[in-house]
Scaffold this motif. Sequence first.
Motif, mmCIF file in Angstrom:
data_model
loop_
_atom_site.group_PDB
_atom_site.id
_atom_site.type_symbol
_atom_site.label_atom_id
_atom_site.label_comp_id
_atom_site.label_asym_id
_atom_site.label_seq_id
_atom_site.Cartn_x
_atom_site.Cartn_y
_atom_site.Cartn_z
ATOM 1 N N PRO A 1 0.832 -1.204 0.000
ATOM 2 C CA PRO A 1 0.000 0.000 0.000
ATOM 3 C C PRO A 1 0.869 1.257 0.000
ATOM 4 C CG PRO A 1 0.184 -0.868 2.225
ATOM 5 C CD PRO A 1 0.974 -1.801 1.333
ATOM 6 N N ALA A 2 0.251 2.388 -0.281
ATOM 7 C CA ALA A 2 0.964 3.661 -0.240
ATOM 8 C C ALA A 2 1.379 3.968 1.202
ATOM 9 C CB ALA A 2 0.070 4.773 -0.772
ATOM 10 N N TYR A 3 2.480 4.687 1.352
ATOM 11 C CA TYR A 3 2.863 5.185 2.677
ATOM 12 C C TYR A 3 1.775 6.137 3.182
ATOM 13 C CZ TYR A 3 7.797 3.703 2.257
ATOM 14 O OH TYR A 3 8.965 2.985 2.146
ATOM 15 N N GLU A 4 1.735 6.318 4.482
ATOM 16 C CA GLU A 4 0.817 7.289 5.061
ATOM 17 C C GLU A 4 1.116 8.669 4.469
ATOM 18 O OE1 GLU A 4 -0.086 9.202 9.448
ATOM 19 O OE2 GLU A 4 0.456 7.085 9.346
ATOM 20 N N GLY A 5 0.056 9.386 4.117
ATOM 21 C CA GLY A 5 0.241 10.716 3.552
ATOM 22 C C GLY A 5 0.428 10.734 2.052
ATOM 23 N N VAL A 6 0.457 9.530 1.436
ATOM 24 C CA VAL A 6 0.635 9.418 -0.018
ATOM 25 C C VAL A 6 -0.689 8.996 -0.653
ATOM 26 C CG1 VAL A 6 1.792 8.158 -1.873
ATOM 27 C CG2 VAL A 6 3.090 8.883 0.142
ATOM 28 N N GLU A 7 -1.106 9.706 -1.677
ATOM 29 C CA GLU A 7 -2.312 9.345 -2.433
ATOM 30 C C GLU A 7 -1.886 8.712 -3.756
ATOM 31 O OE1 GLU A 7 -5.583 12.597 -2.098
ATOM 32 O OE2 GLU A 7 -3.657 13.651 -1.975
ATOM 33 N N HIS A 8 -2.660 7.735 -4.206
ATOM 34 C CA HIS A 8 -2.345 7.109 -5.495
ATOM 35 C C HIS A 8 -3.623 6.861 -6.285
ATOM 36 C CE1 HIS A 8 -2.628 2.741 -3.666
ATOM 37 N NE2 HIS A 8 -3.689 3.453 -3.423
ATOM 38 N N ARG A 9 -3.455 6.814 -7.605
ATOM 39 C CA ARG A 9 -4.587 6.538 -8.490
ATOM 40 C C ARG A 9 -4.050 5.993 -9.815
ATOM 41 N NH1 ARG A 9 -6.410 12.769 -10.211
ATOM 42 N NH2 ARG A 9 -4.816 13.047 -11.853
ATOM 43 N N ILE A 10 -4.933 5.376 -10.585
ATOM 44 C CA ILE A 10 -4.588 4.845 -11.909
ATOM 45 C C ILE A 10 -5.345 5.647 -12.963
ATOM 46 C CG2 ILE A 10 -4.564 2.826 -13.412
ATOM 47 C CD1 ILE A 10 -2.810 2.485 -10.926
ATOM 48 N N ASP A 11 -4.627 6.167 -13.942
ATOM 49 C CA ASP A 11 -5.284 6.905 -15.019
ATOM 50 C C ASP A 11 -6.150 5.931 -15.824
ATOM 51 O OD1 ASP A 11 -5.368 7.770 -18.010
ATOM 52 O OD2 ASP A 11 -4.825 9.605 -16.944
ATOM 53 N N PRO A 12 -7.454 6.191 -15.928
ATOM 54 C CA PRO A 12 -8.348 5.227 -16.598
ATOM 55 C C PRO A 12 -8.067 5.051 -18.086
ATOM 56 C CG PRO A 12 -9.522 7.280 -16.058
ATOM 57 C CD PRO A 12 -8.184 7.358 -15.399
ATOM 58 N N GLN A 13 -7.475 6.052 -18.733
ATOM 59 C CA GLN A 13 -7.188 5.945 -20.163
ATOM 60 C C GLN A 13 -5.904 5.154 -20.450
ATOM 61 O OE1 GLN A 13 -8.824 9.059 -19.263
ATOM 62 N NE2 GLN A 13 -10.533 7.961 -20.218
ATOM 63 N N THR A 14 -4.850 5.455 -19.706
ATOM 64 C CA THR A 14 -3.535 4.873 -20.023
ATOM 65 C C THR A 14 -3.095 3.779 -19.055
ATOM 66 O OG1 THR A 14 -2.341 6.504 -18.664
ATOM 67 C CG2 THR A 14 -2.803 7.094 -20.963
ATOM 68 N N GLY A 15 -3.760 3.673 -17.908
ATOM 69 C CA GLY A 15 -3.323 2.712 -16.895
ATOM 70 C C GLY A 15 -2.122 3.190 -16.101
ATOM 71 N N GLU A 16 -1.738 4.459 -16.283
ATOM 72 C CA GLU A 16 -0.554 4.990 -15.599
ATOM 73 C C GLU A 16 -0.807 5.190 -14.109
ATOM 74 O OE1 GLU A 16 2.660 8.538 -16.379
ATOM 75 O OE2 GLU A 16 0.555 9.129 -16.297
ATOM 76 N N ILE A 17 0.206 4.848 -13.297
ATOM 77 C CA ILE A 17 0.161 5.121 -11.871
ATOM 78 C C ILE A 17 0.488 6.599 -11.657
ATOM 79 C CG2 ILE A 17 1.178 4.584 -9.626
ATOM 80 C CD1 ILE A 17 2.183 1.923 -11.056
ATOM 81 N N GLN A 18 -0.359 7.273 -10.902
ATOM 82 C CA GLN A 18 -0.126 8.671 -10.552
ATOM 83 C C GLN A 18 -0.228 8.814 -9.043
ATOM 84 O OE1 GLN A 18 -3.057 10.765 -12.925
ATOM 85 N NE2 GLN A 18 -1.963 10.361 -14.839
#
Length: 563
Positions: free
Chosen positions: A364-381
């Motif tokens: 999982p992400a560290y505390e204080g870190v937000e993450h998401r996946i771009d729905p078009q490209t699948g890129e981690i942001q």
Amino acid sequence: MSKVAADRLALQCLYRWEKTAPDRVTLTQPMGGGVVKDFTWAQVADQARRMAQHLQSQGWEPGSKVAILSKNCAWWLMSDLAIWMAGYVSVPLYPTLAPETIRQILEHSESKACFVGKLDGWEGMKPGVPPGMPCISYPLSPDDAIRSYEGWDAICARTQPLQGAPVRDEAELATLIYTSGTTGMPKGVMHSFGNFAWALEMGLKRIPMSSDDRMLSYLPLAHVVERMLVEHGWLHTGMHLYFAESLDTFAADLQRARPTIFFSVPRLWVKFQQGVHHKMPPAKLNRLLGIPILGGIVRRKVLKALGLDVCKFAAGGAAPMPMALLEWYSKLGLHINEGYGMTENLALSHITEPGKNQQGTVGPAYEGVEHRIDPQTGEIQMRSQALMLGYYKEPEKSAEAFTADGWLRTGDKGSIDAQGLLRITGRVKDLFKTGKGKYVAPAPIEDRLVMHEAVEACVVTGANLGQPLGIVMLNAEFVTRAAQPDGRSAIEQSLAGHLKDINATLDPHERLQCVVVVTTAWTVDNDVITPTFKVKRNRIEELYANHYEEWENTGQRVIWQKD
């Protein structure tokens, strides 16, 4: 954004240990010939203060850049502290760079001076240092550098220590970390003192580190993970750091340190495994590990031989860790936590949680870190308070690195499961399409290919071919074996079997047509790998693309590339 507690900033940490633990040994430096030199916190602070006074006396503008070109050593860390104390910004350079890259970085960063330290290939690097640039040598610098430049000890001997407790605001620029990118000119990633302090605060909630811990510093301090985990981890916790002397002494260095926390790249974890198998065949080891009581004795013996018998936290990163490798170490009782991050976020993004089976993900992400996946490209942001301030003197590239709403574009593809665990599936731009119109993600296949004992590094490629192909570089031991009678045929048979096993796990369009064996080493010097051992795909294309169709048409499963 929340403010960082002032006592968490790098220089304030140094002053705390200088005051509360002056006589505690905190650095252990091999000097060669079996001699080891220890430094207490008082000695570290005193030398940093004297060098800071010397740097300040040069009259450079506040915020000027000062470079460090050296392998890891006690003086590397003291140089960084001195640069900060004097009001300047540090610019670390990898100790394996080509002279052209050294010159590019020194000129692009506008560095006023350079510490030239412990180096193996100084003669080749020296032309990269601009004529007339002031340089300072270390006690372990090459003889030529010691003769050519004023030495650290001489400067400290004639200079009074800087007085007081100069501090740097959390918003101030601390360093430029030049990325070892797989394409083009390295970019200078800007990070502030606050970035480091916040990242360490969040990191310590996942990685148990205290003043009782020991670490071995051997991966380049110019790399973001070593900088965060080792340098800033050391400053925050007051732990004892040991330095490695050389590749030849690495086993002895590990035994001296007996680290309680150990981080390495997959390539070295594989080498450790191969070393164990060299002494004890895999089948025998597995059989012994399965025997009650005896299995426990064997586990302890193997880990002690590696110098990791008291390691309480082991981690891997910088590239994906093959699942089979993680499982092998777990059988030994050493559970490797896999981390994920990049220079642009101070390597503080994700890591698996100790004691939980999260293999196959980076946790999982560290505390204080937000993450998401771009729905078009699948890129981690992702986004956090450890994101870079931008690329030095590159406003357009800085803007390109972020989405319109401020999330960092990692360039990696992945997925996030219901438990919030992140799985890396490849690079957004590394995907290639075969002649059949099917996309292939090379990274997962490469993870399997590199697990063969003969393979040092590999690439899966094949845009517009009928099927992808693998190119593997043999390690030094197997290059020697290949030169012996019947050596090649034995390696061919083994690789062919490995290829068959891999293809059995792949979809039809992903199956490798063949494996091409390369015996010429891929190195930083010939520009095929980065200083962090990432293979430069564009360079592979330059070297081998004109052979792809020829290889495809041979019909052979294993092909030897002529040097």
